[in-house]
Each structure stands twice: as structure tokens, then as C-alpha cells.
Design a protein around this motif. Structure first.
Motif, PDB file in Angstrom:
ATOM      1  N   ALA A  60       0.816  -1.222   0.000  1.00  0.00           N
ATOM      2  CA  ALA A  60       0.000   0.000   0.000  1.00  0.00           C
ATOM      3  C   ALA A  60       0.843   1.262   0.000  1.00  0.00           C
ATOM      4  CB  ALA A  60      -0.930   0.009   1.210  1.00  0.00           C
ATOM      5  N   ILE A  63       0.834   2.934  -3.325  1.00  0.00           N
ATOM      6  CA  ILE A  63      -0.413   3.667  -3.605  1.00  0.00           C
ATOM      7  C   ILE A  63      -0.423   4.977  -2.844  1.00  0.00           C
ATOM      8  CG2 ILE A  63      -2.924   3.576  -3.413  1.00  0.00           C
ATOM      9  CD1 ILE A  63      -2.704   0.524  -3.604  1.00  0.00           C
ATOM     10  N   ARG A  64      -0.030   4.931  -1.559  1.00  0.00           N
ATOM     11  CA  ARG A  64      -0.019   6.140  -0.738  1.00  0.00           C
ATOM     12  C   ARG A  64       0.971   7.168  -1.283  1.00  0.00           C
ATOM     13  NH1 ARG A  64       0.306  10.256   0.858  1.00  0.00           N
ATOM     14  NH2 ARG A  64       0.137  11.164   2.944  1.00  0.00           N
ATOM     15  N   TRP A  78       4.021   6.360   6.972  1.00  0.00           N
ATOM     16  CA  TRP A  78       3.802   5.186   6.139  1.00  0.00           C
ATOM     17  C   TRP A  78       5.117   4.455   5.865  1.00  0.00           C
ATOM     18  CZ3 TRP A  78      -0.239   2.592   3.687  1.00  0.00           C
ATOM     19  CH2 TRP A  78      -1.525   3.091   3.955  1.00  0.00           C
TER      20      TRP A  78
END
Length: 276
Positions: A60, A63-64, A78
Motif C-alpha cells: 500500500a 499507492i499512498r 507510512w
């Protein structure tokens, strides 16, 4: 000391990973005493589900990274989670498998995961050191400006060769030829040898070359030599910049494709387990 993604939030993700690892080991010890650990048992499946979720969290990040306006935490947070959750997966998957591996797609998925995590650790080391070094080099001149400066110096050299002896002109032409044929570009810089002190080495060569230059041209030759030494210095800085940039690119070319291959292997593993 400034906060980095490794120490983000007072090392919250590091402590979460350590506490989680401790709890997982305790649970596995209890589980191991009750039955033979394997992926098909309820606890084995639970470890597998948590491991799959952890892998999903790892993926992810990509994507972030592209969701600039996202309100789901900071990129630093993140990235911190990405590092420590990645390390935790190296414990989760063996727990899921009961530390039993064979020559099959299931083991391949884990091997690829190990490669992803190991290259991720290398990436952490690179991003902790390379950007600072790159900033240090670029504080003077960036790559495009260095190219323009070298061309300016070559123009100055060409002007000095007017009405000079053949020996003088040859030194200038040899310099131009050297820049065209020996100056590495792109990925060639990554594999090019690094001289400890290229300027000093060049100065020694020019000191030997002056012997063939007429005495009346020595003053201009000194100017030419200074210009050539400036070019050598700029080449050294440019080569260092390009090597550092290519080092980061080389890491991405290993880490990202391996991550994709690992995800594909995990999907095949899940299909094989639940449908065959």
C-alpha cells in the motif's frame, strides 16, 4: 536530532513491531505445545491471514506515495510502518508454515519476501546516507549546470589555441577527444572506476606535457592547464552525483520488480491452498 522515518512518532512502529513479535512468539510456543504447527491449522491460518494483511500494508505504500492529497497519515509515517511491518513478516510467515519449507510455490513466495525485505533494508541504508551526500555535491552545481560550465571552459580553451604551436593545439584536441570518448554517461558511470584524486593525477600529466610546448607559450599553457584542471574537478563532481543517483535507481530496479513477483507468488499460493 531530527526525526527520520526510522524514529517517526517516537519510534512507535518499531515498538509496535517488537511488542507484536514478542506476542507472536509467546502464542506460537503455546500453539506448538498443543499440536503440530502447520499452515492448515486454525492458528496456522490465523498467522497466514495476518501475514497477508501485513504484505498488503507493505504494498500500500506505493499507492499512498501517489496519493498526494491523502489524509491517511504522512509519508514519513507510512514509510516507518513499511520498514517495521516488513521485518515482522519475516517472523509471521515462518510461524504460518510451522517453520516447514519445501521446493514449491509456497516456499518461493517466502524466498521472494525475504529478498524484498533484505533489499528494503539496503534501501533504508541508502536513503539514510545517499540523499545527504547528493545534496552536498549539488550544493555547488547540479548536473545540467556542470555540463554547461564544462562547455564554457572548452570554449575558453579553444580561444587559447589561436595562433599556437602544433604541440599546444594537440593538447587541447586531446582534451576534447578524451571528453568525448572517455567520459562515461548514464549507467556507464555506475561501473566506471573512481580515482582517488583525479585533479592531482591530471596535474602531473600536464606537467609532463609542458616539455613539448615552446617557451613563449608557457604562460598561455598555464592558463590552459588551469582550465583543464577545472574540467577534471567538475567531471569528478558530476561522476559522483551520477553514481549516487544511479545507485538509488539500481536499488529500485531490484526492489520493486521483486515485490511484484512476490505478490504474484503469494496470490498463486492462496489459489493453490484454497482451490486445489
Amino acid at each position: 536530532m531530527s526525526e527520520t522515518f526510522l524514529t517517526y512518532g517516537r519510534k512507535r512502529w518499531m515498538w509496535c513491531a517488537l511488542v507484536s513479535a514478542g506476542l507472536l512468539l509467546v502464542s506460537y510456543e503455546i500453539y506448538r505445545r498443543q499440536t503440530v504447527p502447520q499452515g492448515s491449522t486454525p492458528m496456522g491460518l490465523l498467522y497466514g491471514v495476518v501475514g497477508t494483511i501485513a504484505i498488503g500494508v507493505l504494498m500500500a505504500l506505493g499507492i499512498r506515495r501517489r496519493a498526494y492529497a491523502s489524509g491517511l497519515g504522512t509519508m514519513q509515517g507510512w514509510t516507518s510502518a513499511h520498514v517495521y511491518v516488513g521485518l515482522l513478516t519475516l517472523l509471521l510467515i515462518p510461524l504460518h508454515a510451522g517453520f516447514e519449507f519445501g521446493l514449491d510455490i509456497h516456499t518461493l513466495a517466502f524466498v521472494l519476501l525475504v529478498v524484498v525485505v533484505v533489499t528494503g533494508i539496503v534501501g533504508v541504508a541508502l536513503y539514510q546516507t545517499v540523499p545527504q551526500r547528493l545534496t552536498k555535491y549539488e550544493a555547488g552545481l547540479q548536473a545540467d549546470k556542470i555540463d554547461r560550465e564544462i562547455n564554457r571552459l572548452l570554449t575558453e580553451m579553444r580561444k587559447l589555441t589561436r595562433d599556437k604551436s602544433d604541440a599546444f593545439v594537440k593538447i587541447y584536441r586531446d582534451e576534447v577527444a578524451r571528453l568525448r570518448t572517455q567520459r562515461p554517461n548514464g549507467w556507464a558511470v555506475f561501473f566506471a572506476g573512481v580515482q582517488a584524486d583525479p585533479v592531482s593525477s591530471r596535474a602531473e600529466g600536464l606537467a609532463r606535457a609542458v616539455v613539448g610546448v615552446p617557451d613563449k607559450e608557457h604562460a598561455d599553457f598555464q592558463v590552459l592547464s588551469n582550465l583543464m584542471l577545472q574540467v577534471s574537478q567538475l567531471e569528478s563532481v558530476l561522476g559522483s552525483q551520477m553514481r549516487l543517483k544511479n545507485l538509488l535507481e539500481a536499488w529500485l530496479y531490484v526492489h520493486v520488480p521483486t515485490s511484484m513477483a512476490m505478490v504474484a507468488a503469494v496470490v498463486i499460493h492462496l489459489v493453490a491452498v484454497f482451490f486445489y
